[in-house]
Each structure stands twice: as structure tokens, then as C-alpha cells.
Design a protein around this motif. Structure first.
Motif, PDB file in Angstrom:
ATOM      1  N   ILE A   1       0.833  -1.202   0.000  1.00 58.13           N
ATOM      2  CA  ILE A   1       0.000   0.000   0.000  1.00 58.13           C
ATOM      3  C   ILE A   1       0.868   1.252   0.000  1.00 58.13           C
ATOM      4  CG2 ILE A   1      -1.731   1.295   1.302  1.00 58.13           C
ATOM      5  CD1 ILE A   1      -2.844  -1.296   2.324  1.00 58.13           C
ATOM      6  N   ILE A   2       1.939   1.255   0.778  1.00 56.49           N
ATOM      7  CA  ILE A   2       2.835   2.416   0.821  1.00 56.49           C
ATOM      8  C   ILE A   2       3.435   2.678  -0.560  1.00 56.49           C
ATOM      9  CG2 ILE A   2       4.998   3.282   1.775  1.00 56.49           C
ATOM     10  CD1 ILE A   2       4.342   1.773   4.346  1.00 56.49           C
ATOM     11  N   VAL A   3       3.876   1.595  -1.205  1.00 54.13           N
ATOM     12  CA  VAL A   3       4.455   1.750  -2.541  1.00 54.13           C
ATOM     13  C   VAL A   3       3.420   2.277  -3.525  1.00 54.13           C
ATOM     14  CG1 VAL A   3       5.495   0.511  -4.478  1.00 54.13           C
ATOM     15  CG2 VAL A   3       6.187  -0.028  -2.130  1.00 54.13           C
ATOM     16  N   ALA A   4       2.203   1.673  -3.488  1.00 55.09           N
ATOM     17  CA  ALA A   4       1.159   2.093  -4.422  1.00 55.09           C
ATOM     18  C   ALA A   4       0.730   3.531  -4.185  1.00 55.09           C
ATOM     19  CB  ALA A   4      -0.043   1.155  -4.302  1.00 55.09           C
ATOM     20  N   MET A   5       0.583   3.919  -2.926  1.00 56.56           N
ATOM     21  CA  MET A   5       0.165   5.279  -2.606  1.00 56.56           C
ATOM     22  C   MET A   5       1.266   6.284  -2.932  1.00 56.56           C
ATOM     23  SD  MET A   5      -2.971   5.190  -1.453  1.00 56.56           S
ATOM     24  CE  MET A   5      -3.147   6.701  -0.546  1.00 56.56           C
ATOM     25  N   THR A   6       2.512   5.907  -2.740  1.00 62.16           N
ATOM     26  CA  THR A   6       3.623   6.799  -3.079  1.00 62.16           C
ATOM     27  C   THR A   6       3.685   7.033  -4.587  1.00 62.16           C
ATOM     28  OG1 THR A   6       4.872   5.994  -1.176  1.00 62.16           O
ATOM     29  CG2 THR A   6       6.105   7.148  -2.880  1.00 62.16           C
ATOM     30  N   MET A   7       3.494   5.964  -5.358  1.00 63.95           N
ATOM     31  CA  MET A   7       3.447   6.111  -6.808  1.00 63.95           C
ATOM     32  C   MET A   7       2.259   6.966  -7.226  1.00 63.95           C
ATOM     33  SD  MET A   7       4.421   2.243  -8.048  1.00 63.95           S
ATOM     34  CE  MET A   7       4.093   2.708  -9.751  1.00 63.95           C
ATOM     35  N   SER A   8       1.128   6.785  -6.541  1.00 64.77           N
ATOM     36  CA  SER A   8      -0.049   7.589  -6.845  1.00 64.77           C
ATOM     37  C   SER A   8       0.216   9.068  -6.566  1.00 64.77           C
ATOM     38  CB  SER A   8      -1.233   7.102  -6.025  1.00 64.77           C
ATOM     39  OG  SER A   8      -2.362   7.918  -6.220  1.00 64.77           O
ATOM     40  N   THR A   9       0.972   9.325  -5.489  1.00 63.86           N
ATOM     41  CA  THR A   9       1.310  10.720  -5.173  1.00 63.86           C
ATOM     42  C   THR A   9       2.149  11.349  -6.286  1.00 63.86           C
ATOM     43  OG1 THR A   9       1.287  10.176  -2.821  1.00 63.86           O
ATOM     44  CG2 THR A   9       2.418  12.203  -3.470  1.00 63.86           C
ATOM     45  N   TYR A  10       3.106  10.596  -6.782  1.00 63.92           N
ATOM     46  CA  TYR A  10       3.969  11.108  -7.853  1.00 63.92           C
ATOM     47  C   TYR A  10       3.169  11.348  -9.122  1.00 63.92           C
ATOM     48  CZ  TYR A  10       7.838  11.376 -11.165  1.00 63.92           C
ATOM     49  OH  TYR A  10       8.713  11.790 -12.147  1.00 63.92           O
ATOM     50  N   GLN A  11       2.233  10.428  -9.435  1.00 60.35           N
ATOM     51  CA  GLN A  11       1.457  10.551 -10.656  1.00 60.35           C
ATOM     52  C   GLN A  11       0.416  11.659 -10.574  1.00 60.35           C
ATOM     53  OE1 GLN A  11      -0.151   6.622 -10.997  1.00 60.35           O
ATOM     54  NE2 GLN A  11       1.764   5.697 -11.770  1.00 60.35           N
ATOM     55  N   ARG A  12       0.035  12.019  -9.362  1.00 59.11           N
ATOM     56  CA  ARG A  12      -1.046  13.012  -9.197  1.00 59.11           C
ATOM     57  C   ARG A  12      -0.517  14.356  -8.715  1.00 59.11           C
ATOM     58  NH1 ARG A  12      -4.549   9.393  -5.290  1.00 59.11           N
ATOM     59  NH2 ARG A  12      -5.760  11.321  -5.016  1.00 59.11           N
ATOM     60  N   ARG A  13       0.734  14.669  -9.026  1.00 62.38           N
ATOM     61  CA  ARG A  13       1.295  15.940  -8.579  1.00 62.38           C
ATOM     62  C   ARG A  13       0.534  17.130  -9.169  1.00 62.38           C
ATOM     63  NH1 ARG A  13       7.439  15.654 -10.041  1.00 62.38           N
ATOM     64  NH2 ARG A  13       6.480  14.764 -11.915  1.00 62.38           N
ATOM     65  N   ARG A  14       0.143  17.009 -10.446  1.00 63.12           N
ATOM     66  CA  ARG A  14      -0.585  18.121 -11.081  1.00 63.12           C
ATOM     67  C   ARG A  14      -1.919  18.346 -10.377  1.00 63.12           C
ATOM     68  NH1 ARG A  14      -0.450  20.994 -15.737  1.00 63.12           N
ATOM     69  NH2 ARG A  14      -2.449  21.724 -16.581  1.00 63.12           N
ATOM     70  N   GLN A  15      -2.627  17.259 -10.068  1.00 63.48           N
ATOM     71  CA  GLN A  15      -3.903  17.387  -9.364  1.00 63.48           C
ATOM     72  C   GLN A  15      -3.708  18.036  -8.002  1.00 63.48           C
ATOM     73  OE1 GLN A  15      -5.708  13.630  -8.434  1.00 63.48           O
ATOM     74  NE2 GLN A  15      -7.459  14.534  -7.390  1.00 63.48           N
ATOM     75  N   ILE A  16      -2.654  17.617  -7.307  1.00 68.99           N
ATOM     76  CA  ILE A  16      -2.381  18.191  -5.979  1.00 68.99           C
ATOM     77  C   ILE A  16      -2.063  19.682  -6.098  1.00 68.99           C
ATOM     78  CG2 ILE A  16      -0.828  18.097  -3.998  1.00 68.99           C
ATOM     79  CD1 ILE A  16      -0.468  15.093  -4.625  1.00 68.99           C
TER      80      ILE A  16
END
Length: 448
Positions: free
Chosen positions: A334-349
Motif C-alpha cells: 500500500i505504501i508503494v502504491a500510494m507513493t506512486m499515486s502521489t507522484y502521478q497526481r502531482r498536477r492534481q495536488i
């Protein structure tokens, strides 16, 4: 941004990333199912063992005996003789809360039971209140308790193995000549497990405790009732448990006949032993203290139950530790998946920050997303655990004669598994959430 908006955005992300969510939820479901199944098996095994122990060791009963440390004929209030186990004290115990029955159980030892056609068997003679046998868990197969003098009640084991001596001696001689003959041994075992029709029959009892080993034989006693084979017992075990119950008055007369006129102690005035039956084993200690105030000794089997609970607590702790270890492994994914999601969603953030979202709101969105993933994993784990328990019950029932499911899943166990699953998701999402909240808005927008 309201809490409802955070939950909606988090749920949209969970649905959008189906593969990642499915893999994370699958890992959590395995750990959750491991916890639920392990705890359920432990609880079920403990309950089953407690039922078996209660059947054989009577955990809801208290054995009462006289207090030999108190001497003299001092009388308590109400004319209760101090230190002795009297009928008055038994009647008083019968009035205690949670007491369903209180009766003497005085043994006279073993004697040879003789039928009218000279078939014999050794049985244990016990004096008690026959009308309270049913309150102690016995069920009548034939007849019932009788107040008539000279009436007795046989347990199921006492009806087994009453074989004609000529037949038994002939079979024994054949076995001695051919000890490895399986057919002869099977025939012998079958004879020992064959019940005899003894209801309303006249029986005598023989003792060899007379002078010079001379046998003494009693007068005829009538069988007023025969008890059923206890639930969970078999004829193989019942053949070694042969008891004859009778009133204390009948036991007194039988004692004088079998052991001589010198045995003139009044067994109906005070008793060597009695048993108190309770409606629940949870009140044993409470009632035990009340009985001890009557200057009597008590004995229970609670220590065996406490030792059993400690052993199962260790087993359940180890099993839960295995489940927690699996959840820790799942949390890494989960940590790996959520960290990757954070990187992929930088524009949204970045856009959310520009529109006014603060750090706490962004952090909470990722935490809620991880919690929803854990919740989905918990639901899958609960469903999976029911399948596993169903399979285990099928295997157990196919291997035994009992067709009742043995393993069950308590509601508290499901709640425990769900809490572990959600907490695993939340803890696993903390680092990605903090990382996402620290993303610089302008840099994230420019890079993407």
C-alpha cells in the motif's frame, strides 16, 4: 473542502485505480482473513473443549465435603451442626441463588451385581436423592425415580456386559488358546457392549468383604429406572462406567447387609460428600464462598478451565501474530502504491492547492483513500474467512460422525479483523499523505 467532498474524491480515486486497489485490497484481505480464521478456530476449539470438559469434569458443579478441622458438637444458628455435612445444610444450599440442585453422592464402593438368571457384573454403588438425578444432567431411558424402599436406578453402563458365565468362560478359554483370533476378540467386545433388559427386574448385590473372604449377598432390589447413554459417550466408554444409584435409606440397609451389623453409622443424618449443581459455571466462585461460610470444604475443577484458557490464549496470540505479519507485508504494498499515486497526481495536488486546499485537506484525502482500501480489503477478508471456515467444517464433519459444524465466527472476531484492516490502510497511507501535502503547487504544475 468538506469531509463529504474528501470522501467522494478519495472514492473516485479508489475506483479509477482498479488494478492497484485490487492488489492492495487482496493483500489486506489475506491478512484480515488469517486473523479472523485463526481467532475463530481458537475460540471454537476452546468452546468445544470447554463443553467436553464440562461434560466429563462438570465445571458447573461443586463437590462439598465435611470440614474435618472443626471438632465438637457445637451448633450453629438454626441448629446446623458445625463442620458436618447434614441434610439441613443441603436444604439451605438448595435455596442459594444459581443453585439448581444439591444432593448427597455417597459411594459404598464396588460390589458384584447378580441378576435372577445368575449373570454378574461389577458396579459402583452410590447413594443420592433419586428425584434429583435429572437436575444433574441425567436422562431416563426407561422408568424414573421412585420413592419406594428398595428401588434403584442403573446408568446405561450398568446394563452392559451381563453375559452368561458359561458363555463367557467358554469364550475366554477359546481366546486363551488362540489369542490372535480377531473374530473371537470382536465377539468378546460385542458381548461386553450388549445391553440387557433390566427395567423392573430384581437384582442382588454380593460383597466379599466378610470374615475370611466369605461372600455376603443382599436382599432383592427392584430396578425402577435406567438412564440414557450420556450425549457424546459411546458404548465402548460406558462399559467401564457402571453405576447403581439408590436412596440414602436403601444405601444404609445395603451397607449393613454387605458389610455386617457393625456398620451402623447413620448415613442419612450426615454425609461424606455432596454435589451442588449451578445454572452457570461463571458463578462457581460466588456460590463456593457461600458454601464455605457453612463450615464446609469445597472443591471445583475451575483450575483446569483456567489452565485451558491460558493455553488457548497463547495459541490465539500466535495466530494473531501471523495475521498481523501478513498485514505488515500488505501495508508495504500500500505504501508503494500510494507513493506512486502521489507522484502521478502531482498536477492534481498542485491545482487543489492553487484553488485553496490546505495541507490538512490534501493529507486527509490520501489517508481516507488508504482507509477505504483497507475497508475493502477487510470486507474481502471477511468473505474469504467464511469460505475457509465452511471448508474446514465440511472436512471435520466428513471425518467424524458429528454432523454439526464445530467452527464458528463470532461477531467480535469480524470486528477485530475489520479494525486491523482499516488501521493497516490508515497507517500505510500516512507517509504518502504527508509526502503529498508537502508537494509544491507551482513546481508540480510547471513540471506536468
Amino acid at each position: 473542502m468538506r469531509i463529504r467532498d474528501i470522501v467522494r474524491l478519495s472514492w473516485d480515486q479508489v475506483k479509477r485505480r482498479k488494478v492497484v486497489t485490487g492488489l492492495c485490497a487482496a493483500g489486506i484481505s489475506i491478512g484480515c482473513a488469517a486473523i479472523i480464521v485463526a481467532m475463530s478456530v481458537g475460540d471454537s476449539a476452546q468452546k468445544y473443549t470447554e463443553q467436553e470438559m464440562n461434560q466429563f469434569f462438570k465445571m458447573d458443579e461443586i463437590t462439598v465435603s465435611p470440614n474435618q478441622g472443626i471438632s465438637g458438637a457445637v451448633l450453629d444458628a438454626g441448629m446446623l451442626e458445625r463442620g458436618k455435612l447434614t441434610r439441613q445444610k443441603l436444604d439451605l444450599m438448595q435455596q442459594f441463588p444459581h443453585v439448581t440442585a444439591a444432593a448427597p453422592f455417597v459411594g459404598l464402593g464396588q460390589a458384584q451385581m447378580v441378576t435372577s438368571d445368575e449373570r454378574t457384573s461389577y458396579v459402583e454403588l452410590i447413594g443420592t436423592d433419586l428425584d434429583k438425578l435429572t437436575a444433574f444432567g441425567h436422562t431416563f431411558l426407561q422408568g424414573g425415580a421412585s420413592d419406594l424402599a428398595g428401588s434403584i436406578v442403573l446408568n446405561y453402563g450398568a446394563t452392559l456386559g451381563l453375559v452368561d458365565n458359561t458363555v463367557l468362560n467358554s469364550l475366554t478359554e477359546q481366546i486363551s488358546r488362540d489369542p490372535y483370533n480377531r473374530d473371537l476378540m470382536d465377539q468378546y467386545r460385542k458381548l461386553q457392549r450388549t445391553p440387557s433388559e433390566l427395567y423392573q427386574k430384581q437384582l442382588q448385590f454380593k460383597s466379599f468383604s466378610g470374615e475370611n473372604g466369605k461372600a455376603r449377598i443382599s436382599s432383592f432390589l427392584r430396578v425402577a429406572g435406567v438412564l440414557k447413554l450420556p450425549q457424546g459417550s459411546s458404548a465402548e466408554s460406558a462399559q467401564y462406567d457402571k453405576k447403581v444409584y439408590m436412596s440414602m435409606e436403601t444405601l444404609q440397609l445395603l451397607r449393613e447387609e454387605l458389610h455386617g451389623a457393625g456398620q451402623n453409622t447413620n448415613m442419612t443424618a450426615s454425609f461424606d460428600s455432596a454435589v451442588v449443581k449451578l445454572d452457570s459455571q461463571s458463578v462457581v466462585e460466588q456460590v463456593e464462598r457461600q458454601i464455605q461460610r457453612l463450615s464446609l470444604n469445597t472443591q471445583t475443577n475451575l483450575q483446569q478451565m483456567e489452565r485451558l484458557a491460558e493455553e488457548f490464549a497463547i495459541v490465539k496470540a500466535v495466530a494473531m501474530g501471523i495475521g498481523v505479519f501478513i498485514l505488515i507485508i500488505a501495508s508495504i504494498s500500500i505504501i508503494v502504491a500510494m507513493t506512486m499515486s502521489t507522484y502521478q497526481r502531482r498536477r492534481q495536488i498542485g491545482i487543489m492547492k492553487v484553488l485553496g486546499a490546505n495541507l490538512a485537506q490534501i493529507r486527509n484525502m490520501f489517508i481516507v483513500e488508504a482507509a477505504l482500501t483497507g475497508f475493502l480489503g477487510g470486507l474481502l477478508g471477511t468473505l474469504f474467512s467464511y469460505w475457509v471456515v465452511w471448508g474446514l467444517n465440511v472436512l471435520i464433519m466428513s471425518a467424524t460422525e458429528d454432523k454439526v459444524p464445530v467452527i464458528f465466527i463470532p461477531p467480535a472476531t469480524i470486528l477485530t479483523g475489520m479494525v486491523f484492516a482499516v488501521m493497516t490502510g490508515v497507517l500505510s497511507g500516512l507517509y504518502p499523505a504527508v509526502s503529498a501535502s508537502r508537494t509544491d503547487a507551482l513546481t508540480a504544475i510547471k513540471r506536468d
